[in-house]
Design a protein around this motif. Structure first.
Motif, PDB file in Angstrom:
ATOM      1  N   MET A 107       1.026  -1.294  -0.138  1.00 49.34           N
ATOM      2  CA  MET A 107      -0.136   0.077   0.085  1.00 49.34           C
ATOM      3  C   MET A 107       0.947   1.179   0.088  1.00 49.34           C
ATOM      4  O   MET A 107       1.920   1.264   0.730  1.00 49.34           O
ATOM      5  CB  MET A 107      -0.898   0.102   1.299  1.00 49.34           C
ATOM      6  N   ALA A 108       0.427   2.307  -0.767  1.00 50.94           N
ATOM      7  CA  ALA A 108       1.080   3.525  -0.606  1.00 50.94           C
ATOM      8  C   ALA A 108       0.655   4.273   0.540  1.00 50.94           C
ATOM      9  O   ALA A 108       0.137   3.959   1.652  1.00 50.94           O
ATOM     10  CB  ALA A 108       0.805   4.343  -2.094  1.00 50.94           C
ATOM     11  N   LYS A 109       0.795   5.729   0.539  1.00 46.28           N
ATOM     12  CA  LYS A 109       0.324   6.242   1.557  1.00 46.28           C
ATOM     13  C   LYS A 109      -1.144   6.141   1.870  1.00 46.28           C
ATOM     14  O   LYS A 109      -2.063   5.961   1.334  1.00 46.28           O
ATOM     15  CB  LYS A 109       0.162   7.919   1.259  1.00 46.28           C
ATOM     16  N   HIS A 110      -1.436   5.868   3.385  1.00 49.02           N
ATOM     17  CA  HIS A 110      -2.913   5.467   3.939  1.00 49.02           C
ATOM     18  C   HIS A 110      -2.754   5.911   5.470  1.00 49.02           C
ATOM     19  O   HIS A 110      -1.719   6.079   5.949  1.00 49.02           O
ATOM     20  CB  HIS A 110      -3.175   4.148   3.796  1.00 49.02           C
ATOM     21  N   PHE A 111      -3.951   5.884   5.824  1.00 48.63           N
ATOM     22  CA  PHE A 111      -4.119   6.277   7.450  1.00 48.63           C
ATOM     23  C   PHE A 111      -4.992   5.209   7.849  1.00 48.63           C
ATOM     24  O   PHE A 111      -5.761   4.579   7.378  1.00 48.63           O
ATOM     25  CB  PHE A 111      -5.153   7.751   7.438  1.00 48.63           C
ATOM     26  N   PHE A 112      -4.762   5.057   9.530  1.00 48.68           N
ATOM     27  CA  PHE A 112      -5.383   4.082  10.092  1.00 48.68           C
ATOM     28  C   PHE A 112      -5.626   4.651  11.407  1.00 48.68           C
ATOM     29  O   PHE A 112      -4.759   5.312  12.282  1.00 48.68           O
ATOM     30  CB  PHE A 112      -4.601   2.891  10.334  1.00 48.68           C
ATOM     31  N   THR A 113      -6.929   4.672  11.940  1.00 46.64           N
ATOM     32  CA  THR A 113      -7.341   5.263  13.022  1.00 46.64           C
ATOM     33  C   THR A 113      -7.880   4.101  14.078  1.00 46.64           C
ATOM     34  O   THR A 113      -8.483   3.095  13.857  1.00 46.64           O
ATOM     35  CB  THR A 113      -8.567   6.234  13.020  1.00 46.64           C
ATOM     36  N   SER A 114      -7.574   4.300  15.471  1.00 42.68           N
ATOM     37  CA  SER A 114      -7.969   3.545  16.547  1.00 42.68           C
ATOM     38  C   SER A 114      -8.486   4.260  17.699  1.00 42.68           C
ATOM     39  O   SER A 114      -7.964   5.484  17.710  1.00 42.68           O
ATOM     40  CB  SER A 114      -6.852   2.252  17.048  1.00 42.68           C
ATOM     41  N   GLU A 115      -9.262   3.689  18.548  1.00 45.06           N
ATOM     42  CA  GLU A 115      -9.693   4.436  19.759  1.00 45.06           C
ATOM     43  C   GLU A 115      -9.578   3.420  21.049  1.00 45.06           C
ATOM     44  O   GLU A 115      -9.298   2.440  20.721  1.00 45.06           O
ATOM     45  CB  GLU A 115     -11.167   4.759  19.422  1.00 45.06           C
ATOM     46  N   SER A 116      -9.332   4.332  21.969  1.00 43.79           N
ATOM     47  CA  SER A 116      -9.608   3.808  23.402  1.00 43.79           C
ATOM     48  C   SER A 116     -10.656   4.573  24.285  1.00 43.79           C
ATOM     49  O   SER A 116     -10.894   5.615  23.869  1.00 43.79           O
ATOM     50  CB  SER A 116      -8.152   3.667  24.215  1.00 43.79           C
ATOM     51  N   LYS A 154       5.436   1.354   6.567  1.00 48.24           N
ATOM     52  CA  LYS A 154       6.191   2.337   7.559  1.00 48.24           C
ATOM     53  C   LYS A 154       5.423   3.622   7.761  1.00 48.24           C
ATOM     54  O   LYS A 154       4.676   4.354   7.353  1.00 48.24           O
ATOM     55  CB  LYS A 154       7.466   2.814   7.006  1.00 48.24           C
ATOM     56  N   ILE A 155       5.618   3.678   9.365  1.00 49.05           N
ATOM     57  CA  ILE A 155       4.712   4.862  10.089  1.00 49.05           C
ATOM     58  C   ILE A 155       5.543   6.152   9.669  1.00 49.05           C
ATOM     59  O   ILE A 155       6.749   6.249   9.707  1.00 49.05           O
ATOM     60  CB  ILE A 155       5.019   4.504  11.782  1.00 49.05           C
ATOM     61  N   LYS A 156       4.790   7.050   9.059  1.00 46.45           N
ATOM     62  CA  LYS A 156       5.248   8.317   8.839  1.00 46.45           C
ATOM     63  C   LYS A 156       4.965   9.481   9.885  1.00 46.45           C
ATOM     64  O   LYS A 156       6.118  10.098  10.079  1.00 46.45           O
ATOM     65  CB  LYS A 156       4.856   8.900   7.708  1.00 46.45           C
ATOM     66  N   ARG A 157       3.825   9.708  10.339  1.00 49.92           N
ATOM     67  CA  ARG A 157       3.462  10.536  11.181  1.00 49.92           C
ATOM     68  C   ARG A 157       2.179  10.434  11.829  1.00 49.92           C
ATOM     69  O   ARG A 157       1.337   9.351  11.593  1.00 49.92           O
ATOM     70  CB  ARG A 157       3.469  12.099  10.552  1.00 49.92           C
ATOM     71  N   ILE A 158       1.821  11.244  12.872  1.00 47.33           N
ATOM     72  CA  ILE A 158       0.565  11.166  13.470  1.00 47.33           C
ATOM     73  C   ILE A 158      -0.358  12.333  12.977  1.00 47.33           C
ATOM     74  O   ILE A 158       0.228  13.437  12.891  1.00 47.33           O
ATOM     75  CB  ILE A 158       0.465  11.430  15.051  1.00 47.33           C
ATOM     76  N   ASP A 159      -1.395  11.927  12.240  1.00 45.71           N
ATOM     77  CA  ASP A 159      -2.218  13.119  11.692  1.00 45.71           C
ATOM     78  C   ASP A 159      -3.298  13.555  12.458  1.00 45.71           C
ATOM     79  O   ASP A 159      -3.781  14.696  12.278  1.00 45.71           O
ATOM     80  CB  ASP A 159      -2.840  11.997  10.400  1.00 45.71           C
ATOM     81  N   ALA A 160      -3.808  12.851  13.320  1.00 48.63           N
ATOM     82  CA  ALA A 160      -4.984  13.566  13.917  1.00 48.63           C
ATOM     83  C   ALA A 160      -4.889  12.586  15.548  1.00 48.63           C
ATOM     84  O   ALA A 160      -4.629  11.399  15.652  1.00 48.63           O
ATOM     85  CB  ALA A 160      -6.386  13.101  13.412  1.00 48.63           C
ATOM     86  N   ILE A 161      -5.089  13.427  16.420  1.00 46.40           N
ATOM     87  CA  ILE A 161      -5.480  13.136  17.851  1.00 46.40           C
ATOM     88  C   ILE A 161      -6.789  13.570  18.291  1.00 46.40           C
ATOM     89  O   ILE A 161      -7.119  14.723  18.232  1.00 46.40           O
ATOM     90  CB  ILE A 161      -4.252  13.564  18.733  1.00 46.40           C
ATOM     91  N   VAL A 162      -7.552  12.812  19.110  1.00 42.15           N
ATOM     92  CA  VAL A 162      -8.868  13.242  19.544  1.00 42.15           C
ATOM     93  C   VAL A 162      -8.843  12.549  21.011  1.00 42.15           C
ATOM     94  O   VAL A 162      -8.582  11.749  21.318  1.00 42.15           O
ATOM     95  CB  VAL A 162     -10.122  12.550  18.837  1.00 42.15           C
ATOM     96  N   VAL A 163      -8.983  13.582  21.881  1.00 43.41           N
ATOM     97  CA  VAL A 163      -9.220  13.460  23.498  1.00 43.41           C
ATOM     98  C   VAL A 163     -10.538  14.194  23.692  1.00 43.41           C
ATOM     99  O   VAL A 163     -10.578  15.244  23.768  1.00 43.41           O
ATOM    100  CB  VAL A 163      -8.129  13.985  24.230  1.00 43.41           C
ATOM    101  N   SER A 164     -11.226  13.201  24.268  1.00 46.14           N
ATOM    102  CA  SER A 164     -12.661  13.971  25.022  1.00 46.14           C
ATOM    103  C   SER A 164     -12.713  13.448  26.481  1.00 46.14           C
ATOM    104  O   SER A 164     -12.648  12.135  26.690  1.00 46.14           O
ATOM    105  CB  SER A 164     -13.963  13.332  24.184  1.00 46.14           C
TER     106      SER A 164
END
Length: 395
Positions: A1-10, A186-196
């Motif tokens: 895969m080329a550039k892509h994003f993956f999100t997880s929550e806790s 390969k991990i490139k960067r953190i794109d988004a962070i959400v804290v509530s």
């Protein structure tokens, strides 16, 4: 895969679903401490002013279930009316029965034992049919996906600064989320962070956002993964006063992706909390993680998913699957063959190898069951690396 994003929550331990998970596992812990052979399937729901505990339990011991539930609720931080939910005064309703004899006859004596296969590990059949998955990858030291690893760390930090008084205006309920950008594998960067986070009525929202940024996010997220384009959302609605079981009803087993790999890999659908280890939803999921982690730790794959499948009352798994996603020099069939030679995946063998009748499950009921090396659980150990490598010495 080329550039892509993956999100997880806790979520934090004060999330209503996690309140229920912790009550269920505290009951499992107390019963197993007195009766190692108990059969337990205990679930609960929570809503405004009420907790309902239900299920099937066969045991020789007596435990005070309402007292266990109240202790858990208070320890989380729901110990006064100001939080909207109070473990001292909420109603506790129990609806419990014995385990079905039809299920017990398969668990207590496996199909193999009934066929004359005398073996100590054939004494226990699987407590249900189904499939369970385990996953590991080399993105983090604990061999977990980066997005769920950081989400859990943020959630634990959110609870830490609440409980130690650093941010005393916070309340128990909360959620975190991390989006990781990849370039290929390969991990490139953190794109988004959400804290509530739930909070009291008085705190100014801008103060809360600044405090969480400095006291929760910055201590946890590696600064080299942040850049000027990283999006950070803190309490994006602007208000989170009503939370916990008052804001949303809770239910045992409703955070199964939080409990495992944050969406990486697949999931069989069964939850862990509230179940004794004869339930393969729990024991085989831990075993699958144990297998996958040892494969990655042995350097046999960069990423690995393991599926185990069982038939109720049958000790041996009906199938064992390994998928390395093309990150191994060996075929999936070779890896699966090595697994079958290295690991005994019958429920009784899993219970013994992973010490599942001695584990304290309550600490696992929040912040994930996998990757918890700090709890010294057996399925996070990599003590099968040498045995796995030996299977490939002449390949």
């Amino acid at each position: 895969m080329a550039k892509h994003f993956f999100t997880s929550e806790s979520v934090t331990e004060g999330h209503p679903d996690k309140v229920c998970d912790q009550i269920s596992d505290a009951i499992v812990d107390e019963i197993l401490s007195q009766d190692k052979d108990a059969h337990i399937a205990c679930e609960c729901t929570a809503t405004t002013g009420m907790v309902h505990i239900m299920g099937e339990i066969s045991t020789t011991c007596n435990v005070d279930i309402p007292s266990i539930a109240r202790k858990v609720i208070r320890s989380i931080g729901y110990d006064n009316a100001e939080c909207g939910f109070d473990g001292n005064t909420c109603a506790i309703i129990t609806s419990l029965d014995r385990q079905s004899d039809d299920i017990a006859m398969g668990v207590n004596a496996s199909y193999e034992l009934k066929q004359g296969e005398e073996d100590i590990y054939n004494r226990t059949g699987a407590g249900d049919q189904g499939m369970m998955f385990g996953y590991a990858c080399d993105e983090t030291p604990e061999l977990m996906p980066m997005s769920i690893s950081l989400s859990h760390k943020l959630a634990k930090q959110l609870t830490k600064v609440r409980k130690n008084g650093t941010l005393s205006y916070l309340r128990p309920d909360g959620k975190t989320q991390v989006t990781v950008e990849y370039d290929g594998d390969k991990i490139k960067r953190i794109d988004a962070i959400v804290v509530s986070s739930q909070h009291n009525e008085e705190v100014d929202i801008e103060q809360l956002r600044g405090d969480i940024l400095e006291c929760v996010i910055r201590p946890i997220i590696p600064k080299e993964l942040l850049d000027s384009e990283t999006r950070i959302y803190i309490n994006p609605t602007g208000r989170f006063v009503i939370g916990g079981p008052v804001g949303d009803s809770g239910l045992t087993g409703r955070k199964i992706i939080v409990d495992t790999y944050g969406g990486f890999g697949r999931h069989g659908g069964g939850c862990f909390s509230g179940k004794d280890p004869t339930k393969v939803d729990r024991s085989a999921a831990y075993a699958a993680r144990y297998v996958a982690k040892n494969i990655v730790a042995a350097g046999l794959a960069h990423r690995c998913e393991v599926q185990l499948a069982y038939a109720i009352g049958v000790a041996r798994p009906v199938s064992v699957m390994v998928d390395s996603f093309g990150t191994s020099e060996y075929t999936n069939e070779q890896l699966a063959d090595a697994v079958c030679k290295t690991f005994d995946l019958r429920p009784a063998a899993i219970i013994e190898a992973l010490k599942l009748k001695e584990v304290k499950y309550l600490p696992l009921a929040a912040y994930g069951h996998m990757g918890r090396e700090e709890l010294n659980v057996e399925w996070e150990k990599t003590n099968k690396v040498d045995a796995l490598k030996a299977e490939f010495e002449n390949v």
